[in-house]
Write a protein that holds these residues in place. Structure first.
Motif, PDB file in Angstrom:
ATOM      1  N   LEU A 114      35.721  29.738  -5.778  1.00  0.00           N
ATOM      2  CA  LEU A 114      35.734  29.169  -4.427  1.00  0.00           C
ATOM      3  C   LEU A 114      35.966  30.299  -3.417  1.00  0.00           C
ATOM      4  O   LEU A 114      37.086  30.763  -3.248  1.00  0.00           O
ATOM      5  CB  LEU A 114      36.844  28.122  -4.270  1.00  0.00           C
ATOM      6  CG  LEU A 114      36.820  26.913  -5.210  1.00  0.00           C
ATOM      7  CD1 LEU A 114      37.908  25.928  -4.816  1.00  0.00           C
ATOM      8  CD2 LEU A 114      35.460  26.238  -5.197  1.00  0.00           C
ATOM      9  N   ILE A 115      34.883  30.721  -2.776  1.00  0.00           N
ATOM     10  CA  ILE A 115      34.977  31.780  -1.765  1.00  0.00           C
ATOM     11  C   ILE A 115      34.107  31.391  -0.582  1.00  0.00           C
ATOM     12  O   ILE A 115      33.234  30.512  -0.676  1.00  0.00           O
ATOM     13  CB  ILE A 115      34.521  33.148  -2.322  1.00  0.00           C
ATOM     14  CG1 ILE A 115      33.085  33.078  -2.833  1.00  0.00           C
ATOM     15  CG2 ILE A 115      35.474  33.630  -3.399  1.00  0.00           C
ATOM     16  CD1 ILE A 115      32.519  34.410  -3.294  1.00  0.00           C
ATOM     17  N   GLY A 116      34.343  32.015   0.544  1.00  0.00           N
ATOM     18  CA  GLY A 116      33.536  31.767   1.728  1.00  0.00           C
ATOM     19  C   GLY A 116      32.141  32.347   1.591  1.00  0.00           C
ATOM     20  O   GLY A 116      31.866  33.160   0.708  1.00  0.00           O
ATOM     21  N   GLY A 117      31.235  31.875   2.468  1.00  0.00           N
ATOM     22  CA  GLY A 117      29.864  32.350   2.432  1.00  0.00           C
ATOM     23  C   GLY A 117      29.001  31.657   1.412  1.00  0.00           C
ATOM     24  O   GLY A 117      27.830  32.003   1.245  1.00  0.00           O
ATOM     25  N   VAL A 118      29.556  30.658   0.698  1.00  0.00           N
ATOM     26  CA  VAL A 118      28.826  29.907  -0.317  1.00  0.00           C
ATOM     27  C   VAL A 118      28.876  28.429   0.069  1.00  0.00           C
ATOM     28  O   VAL A 118      29.857  27.963   0.667  1.00  0.00           O
ATOM     29  CB  VAL A 118      29.441  30.124  -1.724  1.00  0.00           C
ATOM     30  CG1 VAL A 118      28.657  29.367  -2.789  1.00  0.00           C
ATOM     31  CG2 VAL A 118      29.483  31.612  -2.044  1.00  0.00           C
ATOM     32  N   SER A 119      27.852  27.693  -0.283  1.00  0.00           N
ATOM     33  CA  SER A 119      27.755  26.283   0.079  1.00  0.00           C
ATOM     34  C   SER A 119      28.920  25.478  -0.492  1.00  0.00           C
ATOM     35  O   SER A 119      29.299  25.638  -1.660  1.00  0.00           O
ATOM     36  CB  SER A 119      26.428  25.701  -0.436  1.00  0.00           C
ATOM     37  OG  SER A 119      26.407  24.297  -0.309  1.00  0.00           O
TER      38      SER A 119
ATOM     39  N   GLY B  19      28.769  22.308  -1.055  1.00  0.00           N
ATOM     40  CA  GLY B  19      28.218  21.329  -1.988  1.00  0.00           C
ATOM     41  C   GLY B  19      28.194  21.820  -3.416  1.00  0.00           C
ATOM     42  O   GLY B  19      28.572  21.084  -4.347  1.00  0.00           O
ATOM     43  N   ASP B  20      27.737  23.062  -3.620  1.00  0.00           N
ATOM     44  CA  ASP B  20      27.687  23.607  -4.986  1.00  0.00           C
ATOM     45  C   ASP B  20      29.081  23.718  -5.589  1.00  0.00           C
ATOM     46  O   ASP B  20      29.281  23.462  -6.786  1.00  0.00           O
ATOM     47  CB  ASP B  20      27.011  24.977  -4.966  1.00  0.00           C
ATOM     48  CG  ASP B  20      25.554  24.896  -4.533  1.00  0.00           C
ATOM     49  OD1 ASP B  20      24.975  23.800  -4.641  1.00  0.00           O
ATOM     50  OD2 ASP B  20      25.014  25.918  -4.069  1.00  0.00           O
ATOM     51  N   GLN B  21      30.054  24.125  -4.774  1.00  0.00           N
ATOM     52  CA  GLN B  21      31.418  24.248  -5.281  1.00  0.00           C
ATOM     53  C   GLN B  21      32.015  22.875  -5.596  1.00  0.00           C
ATOM     54  O   GLN B  21      32.745  22.719  -6.585  1.00  0.00           O
ATOM     55  CB  GLN B  21      32.277  24.988  -4.256  1.00  0.00           C
ATOM     56  CG  GLN B  21      31.833  26.419  -4.017  1.00  0.00           C
ATOM     57  CD  GLN B  21      32.597  27.107  -2.901  1.00  0.00           C
ATOM     58  OE1 GLN B  21      33.370  26.473  -2.174  1.00  0.00           O
ATOM     59  NE2 GLN B  21      32.388  28.407  -2.749  1.00  0.00           N
ATOM     60  N   GLU B  22      31.701  21.883  -4.776  1.00  0.00           N
ATOM     61  CA  GLU B  22      32.239  20.541  -5.015  1.00  0.00           C
ATOM     62  C   GLU B  22      31.681  19.933  -6.305  1.00  0.00           C
ATOM     63  O   GLU B  22      32.384  19.192  -7.003  1.00  0.00           O
ATOM     64  CB  GLU B  22      31.923  19.640  -3.824  1.00  0.00           C
ATOM     65  CG  GLU B  22      32.721  19.991  -2.578  1.00  0.00           C
ATOM     66  CD  GLU B  22      32.284  19.203  -1.358  1.00  0.00           C
ATOM     67  OE1 GLU B  22      31.342  18.367  -1.512  1.00  0.00           O
ATOM     68  OE2 GLU B  22      32.851  19.403  -0.265  1.00  0.00           O
ATOM     69  N   LYS B  23      30.433  20.226  -6.629  1.00  0.00           N
ATOM     70  CA  LYS B  23      29.862  19.715  -7.874  1.00  0.00           C
ATOM     71  C   LYS B  23      30.627  20.238  -9.085  1.00  0.00           C
ATOM     72  O   LYS B  23      30.887  19.499 -10.044  1.00  0.00           O
ATOM     73  CB  LYS B  23      28.392  20.113  -7.968  1.00  0.00           C
ATOM     74  CG  LYS B  23      27.489  19.384  -6.973  1.00  0.00           C
ATOM     75  CD  LYS B  23      26.058  19.863  -7.094  1.00  0.00           C
ATOM     76  CE  LYS B  23      25.161  19.160  -6.073  1.00  0.00           C
ATOM     77  NZ  LYS B  23      23.757  19.642  -6.143  1.00  0.00           N
TER      78      LYS B  23
ATOM     79  N   LEU C  20      42.190  26.027   0.558  1.00  0.00           N
ATOM     80  CA  LEU C  20      42.818  25.025   1.426  1.00  0.00           C
ATOM     81  C   LEU C  20      41.769  24.179   2.143  1.00  0.00           C
ATOM     82  O   LEU C  20      42.025  23.004   2.445  1.00  0.00           O
ATOM     83  CB  LEU C  20      43.738  25.716   2.436  1.00  0.00           C
ATOM     84  CG  LEU C  20      44.981  26.382   1.831  1.00  0.00           C
ATOM     85  CD1 LEU C  20      45.769  27.129   2.903  1.00  0.00           C
ATOM     86  CD2 LEU C  20      45.869  25.343   1.150  1.00  0.00           C
ATOM     87  N   ASP C  21      40.608  24.729   2.415  1.00  0.00           N
ATOM     88  CA  ASP C  21      39.527  23.928   3.003  1.00  0.00           C
ATOM     89  C   ASP C  21      39.136  22.785   2.079  1.00  0.00           C
ATOM     90  O   ASP C  21      38.974  21.636   2.513  1.00  0.00           O
ATOM     91  CB  ASP C  21      38.311  24.804   3.297  1.00  0.00           C
ATOM     92  CG  ASP C  21      38.509  25.679   4.523  1.00  0.00           C
ATOM     93  OD1 ASP C  21      39.440  25.387   5.302  1.00  0.00           O
ATOM     94  OD2 ASP C  21      37.756  26.652   4.691  1.00  0.00           O
ATOM     95  N   HIS C  22      38.959  23.085   0.800  1.00  0.00           N
ATOM     96  CA  HIS C  22      38.618  22.042  -0.173  1.00  0.00           C
ATOM     97  C   HIS C  22      39.746  21.024  -0.312  1.00  0.00           C
ATOM     98  O   HIS C  22      39.491  19.815  -0.445  1.00  0.00           O
ATOM     99  CB  HIS C  22      38.300  22.670  -1.529  1.00  0.00           C
ATOM    100  CG  HIS C  22      36.910  23.209  -1.631  1.00  0.00           C
ATOM    101  ND1 HIS C  22      35.802  22.410  -1.825  1.00  0.00           N
ATOM    102  CD2 HIS C  22      36.430  24.476  -1.552  1.00  0.00           C
ATOM    103  CE1 HIS C  22      34.705  23.156  -1.882  1.00  0.00           C
ATOM    104  NE2 HIS C  22      35.075  24.419  -1.715  1.00  0.00           N
TER     105      HIS C  22
ATOM    106  N   ARG D 244      39.713  18.640   2.589  1.00  0.00           N
ATOM    107  CA  ARG D 244      38.580  17.727   2.509  1.00  0.00           C
ATOM    108  C   ARG D 244      38.799  16.630   1.468  1.00  0.00           C
ATOM    109  O   ARG D 244      37.974  15.722   1.339  1.00  0.00           O
ATOM    110  CB  ARG D 244      37.304  18.501   2.137  1.00  0.00           C
ATOM    111  CG  ARG D 244      36.745  19.364   3.255  1.00  0.00           C
ATOM    112  CD  ARG D 244      35.710  20.325   2.718  1.00  0.00           C
ATOM    113  NE  ARG D 244      35.016  21.034   3.786  1.00  0.00           N
ATOM    114  CZ  ARG D 244      33.762  20.788   4.159  1.00  0.00           C
ATOM    115  NH1 ARG D 244      33.066  19.849   3.552  1.00  0.00           N
ATOM    116  NH2 ARG D 244      33.210  21.473   5.145  1.00  0.00           N
ATOM    117  N   GLY D 245      39.867  16.741   0.700  1.00  0.00           N
ATOM    118  CA  GLY D 245      40.136  15.757  -0.341  1.00  0.00           C
ATOM    119  C   GLY D 245      39.334  15.968  -1.604  1.00  0.00           C
ATOM    120  O   GLY D 245      39.237  15.060  -2.441  1.00  0.00           O
ATOM    121  N   LYS D 246      38.755  17.154  -1.773  1.00  0.00           N
ATOM    122  CA  LYS D 246      37.928  17.430  -2.945  1.00  0.00           C
ATOM    123  C   LYS D 246      38.702  18.131  -4.058  1.00  0.00           C
ATOM    124  O   LYS D 246      38.117  18.453  -5.098  1.00  0.00           O
ATOM    125  CB  LYS D 246      36.737  18.317  -2.532  1.00  0.00           C
ATOM    126  CG  LYS D 246      35.868  17.726  -1.443  1.00  0.00           C
ATOM    127  CD  LYS D 246      35.216  16.427  -1.889  1.00  0.00           C
ATOM    128  CE  LYS D 246      34.296  15.865  -0.809  1.00  0.00           C
ATOM    129  NZ  LYS D 246      33.663  14.591  -1.221  1.00  0.00           N
TER     130      LYS D 246
END
Length: 531
Positions: A107-112, A114-118, A135-137, A140-142
Motif C-alpha cells: 500500500l503506497i501512494g501513486g497506485v490505484s 481499487g487494485d489495492q482494495e481488491k 491510514l487512507d485505507h 475509507r473503511g477498507k
C-alpha cells in the motif's frame, strides 16, 4: 561469523535464503532473529546497509507460516517511510517467502486505490505500507487493524525527519496492545526514544554499531570547490565522475529542483544519468530504480528520498553534490555503497558556504575525510562578484556579471549612464513649463507670521482662503454681495460641516474638506474679465 542455519529458522526459510546466495548472517541479523522468533519485542539500532530488512523479514515468515489470513484483516504490518523502501521490503518478502503460501500486499501512494482494495478484500498475511496510504485505507473503511499480531517499524528516525511520528502513534493505538513489535532505526533521537518507551514492552535492545557511524568499508573523500557558484559545482562534479569512472553511482542533492538541474547537466555532457525525487510520477520512479538496479542506468541523481533503506548492493560510488542539511543524512547517503561486505567510495563537494554543515558532519562521524585534489579550470565557471556587491557584502551572485548586465541595458535602450545624463535636461524643461504658466491676476494677501500648524489644518486654511480669493467678479458693486466669512479654525480630529451654498462658486465637490489647493484656483481666462 554466524550461519543462518544456527539461528533457528525453518528449513523452508533457510532454503529461500540459500537460493539468494547468502549463507552468513550479519551482526544485526544474528542477534535480532533469535529474539524475534522467541516472541519478544526488538529495538534494533544499526547503521544502514547492515541487513535490517532480512532481520525482521525472516522471523516474520517463520511465525506466520501457520495460520490463515482474513479479509481486510492483515496479520502482520510493516511500516516504511518511503515508497521505494516499502517496495524493497515487499521484494524481500516475495524472495524469502516463495516456498510458503503467505500472501502480501503493498500500500503506497501513486497506485490505484481499487487494485489495492481488491487485494485487501481477498485477505493478506503481510501488509507493507507507508503511513499516509495505510491510514487512507483505514478511514475509507477498507482495512481493519484489530487482527495485527506483528508490527514492524523500519527506519524510524527517517519517519521522524519526514513528520510521520503522529501517524505512527495513531497506528500503534489502532493495533491491539498484545502484539509483537520490531522497531528498527539507524539513530535514536529523543523523540524516537520516547516512542519506544511508550509502545514497546520490555524490548531487547540490539545495537551492533554506535548510532550514526559510517561503514569501515567506505573510503570517504573530500573535494573543495573554491566557489559556491552552481556552475563551478557542476563542473567539479563532472570532473569527479569522469575521474572515478563508477560502475554505478548515486549523486545526492538537497533540493528536488537541484536534482533535475544536475541530472540534465550530466546528460548534456554525455553521462548516463537520470533523476529521481518525490515530485516524479510513481511509475517513472519505479522504472528509474529498476533500470539502476539492473545496470541499464549508471548514475542516479536523487534527493534524500533515496538515501534510506534502498538495497542496491552493486553501487560503487556515492557523490554528495550538496552537504546535507542534517548530519545524520550523510551517514545514510554514503551507506548506499559498501554494502554486503563490498568496498565503496564516497565523495563530498564542499564550498565556502558549506562550512557549518561540513563541521557538523565531521563532528558526527568523528573524523575528517581525506581531501581529493582534482585538476579543474574554474575560469569560465566561477562568477566574480561586482564591486557594488562587495561593498554591500553580497558576495558571489551567479549569473549577474557586468557583461551580462551591460548587454541587457543595450537591449532595453539607454543604459543607466545615459538615463542619468538625460535626467537634468528633463528637469530643466519641466521647470520652464512651470515658469511659463499664466499667473492668476488676483493678488494674495501675505500671510502673517504665526505658529506652524499641522499639515492637514494648513491645507484646509489654504483651501478656504483660495475659495474666497479666486471667486469671479460678476457685478460692479461688490458691496451688494454678501460677505463670506472665513470658516472657523477646525479642531484637530473633528471634521467641520459646511452649509451648502446655491451660488456657483466653481468649487470642486467630492473631496470632502481636504480639497487640493490647485483645484480651487479659478481658470486663467476668468481672471481676465474686469468689466
Amino acid at each position: 561469523m554466524t550461519e543462518f542455519s544456527d539461528l533457528g529458522l525453518s528449513p523452508t526459510t533457510l532454503q529461500a535464503v540459500a537460493d539468494t546466495g547468502y549463507t552468513t548472517a550479519t551482526p544485526i541479523q544474528a542477534q535480532a532473529i533469535p529474539v524475534a522468533l522467541a516472541g519478544q519485542d526488538v529495538l534494533g539500532i544499526a547503521q544502514t546497509g547492515t541487513g535490517k530488512t532480512a532481520a525482521f523479514t525472516l522471523p516474520l515468515i517463520d511465525k506466520l507460516a501457520s495460520g490463515r489470513a482474513k479479509a481486510r484483516m492483515p496479520r502482520a504490518l510493516v511500516i516504511a517511510p518511503t515508497r521505494e523502501l516499502a517496495d524493497q521490503v515487499a521484494s524481500s518478502f516475495e524472495k524469502y517467502a516463495k516456498g510458503t503460501k503467505l500472501s502480501w500486499a503493498l500500500l503506497i501512494g501513486g497506485v490505484s486505490f481499487g487494485d489495492q482494495e481488491k487485494k485487501l478484500d481477498r485477505g493478506v498475511d503481510v501488509l507493507i505500507a507507508t503511513p499516509g496510504r495505510l491510514l487512507d485505507h483505514f478511514e475509507r473503511g477498507k482495512l481493519l487493524m484489530t487482527g495485527v499480531q506483528f508490527l514492524v517499524v523500519d527506519e524510524a528516525d527517517r519517519m521522524l525527519d519526514m513528520g510521520f511520528i503522529p501517524d505512527i502513534e495513531r497506528i500503534f493505538k489502532l493495533t491491539p496492545p498484545k502484539k509483537q513489535t520490531l522497531f528498527f532505526s539507524a539513530t535514536m533521537p529523543p523523540e524516537i526514544t520516547r516512542l519506544t518507551k511508550q509502545f514497546l514492552r520490555d524490548p531487547v535492545r540490539i545495537e551492533v554499531a554506535k548510532p550514526a557511524t559510517t561503514n569501515a568499508n567506505i573510503t570517504q573523500l573530500l573535494v573543495k570547490v573554491p566557489s559556491s557558484d552552481p556552475k563551478a559545482k557542476r563542473l567539479a562534479l563532472r570532473t569527479i565522475v569522469e575521474k572515478a569512472a563508477p560502475e554505478t553511482g548515486i549523486v545526492f542533492c538537497n533540493r528536488k529542483t537541484e536534482v533535475d538541474i544536475v541530472a540534465k547537466s550530466l546528460k548534456v555532457h554525455g553521462f548516463d544519468a537520470a533523476a529521481i525525487h518525490g515530485d516524479l510520477d510513481q511509475s517513472q520512479r519505479m522504472k528509474t530504480l529498476a533500470d539502476f538496479r539492473s545496470g541499464a542506468l549508471k548514475i542516479l541523481v536523487a534527493s534524500d528520498v533515496a538515501a534510506r533503506g534502498l538495497d542496491i548492493p552493486a553501487v560503487s560510488h556515492v557523490f554528495n553534490y550538496d552537504v546535507p542539511h542534517h548530519a545524520d543524512d550523510y551517514v545514510h547517503r554514503i551507506g548506499r555503497t559498501g554494502r554486503a561486505g563490498r568496498s565503496g567510495v564516497a565523495y563530498m563537494l564542499v564550498t565556502p558556504a558549506d562550512d557549518k554543515g561540513f563541521d557538523k558532519v565531521v563532528k558526527l562521524i568523528g573524523s575528517t575525510p581525506d581531501e581529493e585534489v582534482i585538476d579543474v579550470d574554474y575560469t569560465n565557471a566561477v562568477t566574480v562578484p561586482r564591486e557594488g556587491d562587495r561593498r554591500r557584502g553580497r558576495g558571489e551572485r551567479p549569473g549577474r556579471e557586468r557583461g551580462e548586465r551591460g548587454e541587457r541595458s543595450e537591449r532595453g535602450g539607454r543604459g543607466r549612464r545615459e538615463r542619468a545624463e538625460a535626467a537634468p535636461e528633463a528637469e530643466v524643461v519641466e521647470t520652464v513649463a512651470v515658469e511659463a504658466a499664466p499667473e492668476a491676476p488676483v493678488e494674495r494677501a501675505e500671510r502673517p507670521e504665526r505658529e506652524r500648524k499641522p499639515r492637514r489644518e494648513r491645507s484646509r486654511d489654504r483651501a478656504a482662503a483660495q475659495t474666497v480669493e479666486t471667486a469671479p467678479v460678476e457685478e460692479a458693486a461688490p458691496a451688494a454681495r454678501p460677505s463670506r466669512e472665513r470658516p472657523p479654525m477646525p479642531v484637530r480630529g473633528v471634521q467641520p460641516v459646511r452649509a451648502r451654498e446655491d451660488d456657483d462658486d466653481r468649487r470642486v465637490v467630492g473631496f470632502g474638506n481636504d480639497i487640493p489647493a490647485f483645484l480651487l484656483r479659478a481658470p486663467p481666462k476668468l481672471a481676465k474679465v474686469e468689466d
